[in-house]
Write an enzyme that holds these catalytic residues in place. Structure first.
Site, PDB file in Angstrom:
ATOM      1  N   GLN A 274      45.892  37.742  29.826  1.00  0.00           N
ATOM      2  CA  GLN A 274      45.567  36.939  31.094  1.00  0.00           C
ATOM      3  C   GLN A 274      46.714  37.121  31.977  1.00  0.00           C
ATOM      4  OE1 GLN A 274      42.286  35.798  31.570  1.00  0.00           O
ATOM      5  NE2 GLN A 274      42.837  35.054  33.764  1.00  0.00           N
ATOM      6  N   SER A 300      42.184  29.907  31.630  1.00  0.00           N
ATOM      7  CA  SER A 300      41.093  30.719  31.685  1.00  0.00           C
ATOM      8  C   SER A 300      40.203  30.522  30.630  1.00  0.00           C
ATOM      9  CB  SER A 300      41.327  32.323  31.474  1.00  0.00           C
ATOM     10  OG  SER A 300      40.088  33.013  31.349  1.00  0.00           O
ATOM     11  N   HIS A 302      38.066  32.672  29.371  1.00  0.00           N
ATOM     12  CA  HIS A 302      37.879  33.737  28.678  1.00  0.00           C
ATOM     13  C   HIS A 302      38.706  33.734  27.375  1.00  0.00           C
ATOM     14  CE1 HIS A 302      35.413  36.242  31.226  1.00  0.00           C
ATOM     15  NE2 HIS A 302      35.813  35.770  32.153  1.00  0.00           N
ATOM     16  N   GLU A 354      31.429  33.216  41.640  1.00  0.00           N
ATOM     17  CA  GLU A 354      31.548  34.357  40.730  1.00  0.00           C
ATOM     18  C   GLU A 354      30.068  34.582  40.035  1.00  0.00           C
ATOM     19  OE1 GLU A 354      34.733  34.243  37.775  1.00  0.00           O
ATOM     20  OE2 GLU A 354      36.035  34.287  39.352  1.00  0.00           O
ATOM     21  N   HIS A 357      30.191  35.495  36.310  1.00  0.00           N
ATOM     22  CA  HIS A 357      30.755  34.711  35.326  1.00  0.00           C
ATOM     23  C   HIS A 357      29.992  33.902  34.582  1.00  0.00           C
ATOM     24  CE1 HIS A 357      34.585  32.830  33.422  1.00  0.00           C
ATOM     25  NE2 HIS A 357      33.731  31.902  33.181  1.00  0.00           N
TER      26      HIS A 357
HETATM   27 ZN   LIG Z   1      35.190  35.649  33.980  1.00  0.00          ZN
END
Ligand SMILES: [Zn+2]
Length: 384
Positions: A274, A300, A302, A354, A357
């Site tokens: 990241q 994040s 993620h 987004e 996402h």
């Molecule tokens: Zn994302």
């Protein structure tokens, strides 16, 4: 009838008459002679001087607050009716504080509520500007007394809100619920200025919130990452936590049955990955732009192994005019996923809309968040 009996009857009659006369005179005195309801003589004198004795008598009860205000020489005639309605509390500076609150614009009901429910925060209220919503804040289950100062300040600065996003809608539709929710979510503070550090243990909870205020440890890596079936992924090294992976594959398989192809384009990303990604975006698009779509390392979702950026049938990131997007909006929650950064909520999430996402929360929670119509940041800020 005997004489004796007649005499006794006459006597009884007289006594009865006398009683009636006494009662009538007593009532007369009671109603005609003005009463002072227990106020001290000096205080009654002031009532007369101030020409308010009639109001006091109409009120028909003693007010310790009014008496103390007069005895302390801090009586302000303008607030007479409020004094009469404020409950007395034995406390230093009580009358002074009441006067300060009255001058700020609070009424007697507000003041009684403050002393009943926020006795330790009176000075905070006094030291701030008038806020018509304090009593409303108090009624919310997610009100936190420790944040009172921030709620008040945020409420009267919202019109001057500065943000990289369009906040017109936020400002125009701002409610007291939003005020408390946004402050609970730390939106009154700049991003990345007052991190809440997430322990590695908490980071393994499916409902953990990660955003620009909640930071993961640089060493955190989920212990149950698994590769997504390459049928539903770009490349063969897309990893998510087992539960999220299973549900993602199931979702893609069911979407395929409905005729929609979708793939995991980006899933688990380590802290270091990241970091590199964010730095590349800053170099490419500049700092301000990168901040609206790329998380700094540690911030994040993620890194949780619970987020997935989804690709459409032509391997592009899904956008809202794709049929895959509509399918996801109508179905993803059934598999435990939510659209994490919706349009119009950029200021709250800290990210631009987004469309690609999605975040795994588990089926039950994803359903609840969807029903609440709130972003996950707001949902958590309300302690739901
Ligand atoms: Zn994302």
């Amino acid at each position: 009838m005997s004489k004796k009996r007649k005499k006794r009857k006459l006597k009884l009659g007289r006594i009865l008459l006398l009683c009636i006369i006494i009662i009538v005179i007593g009532l007369g005195i009671y109603f005609v002679i003005p009463k002072n309801y227990g106020y001290k003589k000096d205080v009654v004198k002031v009532f007369k001087e101030e020409n308010i004795i009639d109001i006091i008598r109409q009120n028909k009860k003693y007010s310790k607050v009014l008496e103390e205000a007069i005895l302390n020489n801090s009586f302000n005639k303008e607030y007479l009716l409020d004094y009469l309605n404020i409950n007395y509390i034995e406390e230093d500076n009580y009358i002074d504080n009441i006067n300060k609150l009255l001058v700020l614009g609070y009424n007697s009901n507000d003041i009684n509520t403050f002393y009943e429910k926020l006795p330790n925060s009176i000075n905070i209220i006094i030291d701030n500007e008038y806020d018509k919503d304090i009593v409303n804040y108090l009624n919310l289950s997610y009100f936190k007394e420790d944040y009172l100062d921030r709620y008040i300040k945020y409420g009267y600065t919202i019109k001057d809100l500065k943000s990289p996003y369009d906040v017109t809608n936020i400002i125009n539709n701002f409610t007291y619920e939003d005020n408390v929710t946004y402050v609970n979510a730390n939106l009154d503070k700049d991003y990345y200025t007052d991190d809440i550090n997430i322990s590695n243990e908490d980071a393994m909870k499916l409902d953990i919130l990660v955003n620009k205020y909640h930071k993961l440890d640089s060493k955190f890596e989920p212990s149950d990452l698994e590769k997504i079936d390459s049928k539903f992924a770009s490349g063969n090294n897309q990893r998510m936590r087992k539960e999220a992976k299973d549900h993602f594959e199931e979702m893609c398989a069911d979407a395929l049955k409905d005729g929609y192809k979708m793939y995991a384009g980006s899933t688990y990303r380590s802290y270091d990955y990241q970091l590199g990604l964010y730095n590349r975006y800053v170099a490419k698009d500049g700092f301000n732009a990168a901040e609206t779509y790329s998380a700094r390392a540690g911030y994040s979702e993620h890194q949780l192994g619970l987020a997935v950026d989804i690709l459409n049938h032509s391997w592009d990131y899904i956008s809202e005019d794709n049929p895959e997007y509509t399918w996801l909006i109508n179905n993803s929650y059934k598999y435990g996923f939510i659209l994490r950064y919706p349009r119009g909520k950029e200021y709250i999430t800290g990210y631009m809309f987004e469309d690609w996402h999605f975040r795994y929360l588990g089926i039950e929670l994803a359903n609840k968040v969807r029903e609440s119509n709130l972003t996950y940041d707001e949902y958590v800020a309300r302690g739901l």
